[in-house]
Write an enzyme that holds these catalytic residues in place. Structure first.
Site, short mmCIF file in Angstrom:
data_model
loop_
_atom_site.label_atom_id
_atom_site.label_comp_id
_atom_site.label_asym_id
_atom_site.label_seq_id
_atom_site.Cartn_x
_atom_site.Cartn_y
_atom_site.Cartn_z
N ARG A 130 0.80 -1.22 0.00
CA ARG A 130 0.00 0.00 0.00
C ARG A 130 0.84 1.27 0.00
O ARG A 130 0.37 2.32 -0.47
CB ARG A 130 -0.94 0.00 1.21
N ASP A 181 -15.07 10.46 8.69
CA ASP A 181 -14.04 9.49 8.37
C ASP A 181 -12.69 10.15 8.56
O ASP A 181 -12.56 11.38 8.51
CB ASP A 181 -14.18 8.97 6.93
#
Length: 289
Positions: free
Chosen positions: A32, A141
């Site tokens: 990632r 978020d």
């Protein structure tokens, strides 16, 4: 990436996002963060670590954290929490708030918006009953990137096919090329904000219903306990907290109790016990599952 580099990244992510990465997650960090290296001109993860140590590049710091944040979601995910909202929690909250005619809902890990928009659809379907009510959905978020996607409300064919009934797709979405955008009226129902659950969120106020699903599983026990205690403080006296199927408050806090009937549903200890008898799903909801 050396062990020292990996240990630094684990500590870095733990401090900034609460993610508790185990040793076997090294492959995940490498996969990632390699694109982040390319994006910011770093030749390797070792160079990225070096840059994080000496730089105050907030864009790079944010990209590292957001790359490691899991944003898997889809419309009406796991179905039961939404059946529960429609058939139990919404009628109960309306009865409790009949005097003030105000309802507040918080999606505390909203990702790309499918969860709050699923709730918005259910609220729109119940619009006749909610006439004269002020209903607020706050969606938060950690990732600014996914919040921007959620605000736009634009989804691929694959995304709208995951859990969204076709009749609601045609009713509430408009096709734009190969994508689908949720209607402006439903987008306006959701107030998106960037919030890190590790930090204070008292300014958001109190809520009748809180969804905080499938995020606590990434934290260690002390972090889970801290967040749950602060969620309890943000929950109205008769409010409802919904966690993911693999999450629980047991052994972490005494400020919240599991409901004796509905898995994943929690409330303040007195309220949870008092609400137990009437909180059962109608047969039609059970059959729909």
């Amino acid at each position: 990436m050396t062990e020292l580099d990996f240990d630094y990244l684990r500590a870095y992510l733990k401090q900034r996002s609460g993610l508790a990465l185990t040793a076997e997650k090294r492959y995940l960090v490498e996969s990632r963060l390699t694109p982040v290296c390319r994006r910011f001109g770093q030749a390797s993860l070792r160079d990225l670590v070096g840059a994080l140590k000496i730089s105050r590049d907030t864009a790079m710091e944010r990209a590292v954290v957001e790359a490691m944040t899991t944003n898997e979601t889809f419309f009406f995910r796991d179905r039961l929490p939404f059946d529960l909202f429609r058939d139990v929690l919404l009628p109960q909250a309306m009865a409790q708030a009949a005097g003030r005619r105000r309802l507040r809902i918080w999606c505390a890990a909203s990702s790309t918006g499918q969860e709050p928009y699923s709730l918005a659809i259910l609220l729109q379907e119940a619009a006749a009953k909610l006439a004269g009510w002020h209903v607020e959905i706050v969606a938060t978020d950690l990732s600014t990137e996914v919040i921007e996607k959620a605000r736009l409300g634009l989804y691929s064919q694959f995304e709208v096919q995951r859990g969204l009934p076709v009749q609601w797709l045609l009713k509430y979405f408009t096709q734009i090329g190969e994508q689908w955008q949720i209607g402006a009226s439903l987008r306006s129902m959701v107030d998106y904000r960037q919030i890190n659950l590790l930090n204070g969120f008292e300014a958001l106020g109190t809520f009748d219903v809180i969804y905080c699903r499938n995020v606590l599983i990434y934290f260690d026990a002390p972090t889970k306990a801290d967040i749950l205690n602060r969620l309890a403080a943000s929950l109205a006296p008769d409010g409802a907290l919904l966690l993911g199927a693999a999450e629980t408050v047991i052994g972490l806090t005494d400020r919240l109790s599991p409901h004796p009937i509905h898995r994943g549903l929690y409330g303040h200890p007195v309220a949870a016990g008092r609400a137990a008898p009437p909180m059962t799903l109608p047969l039609r909801a059970v059959a729909a599952r």
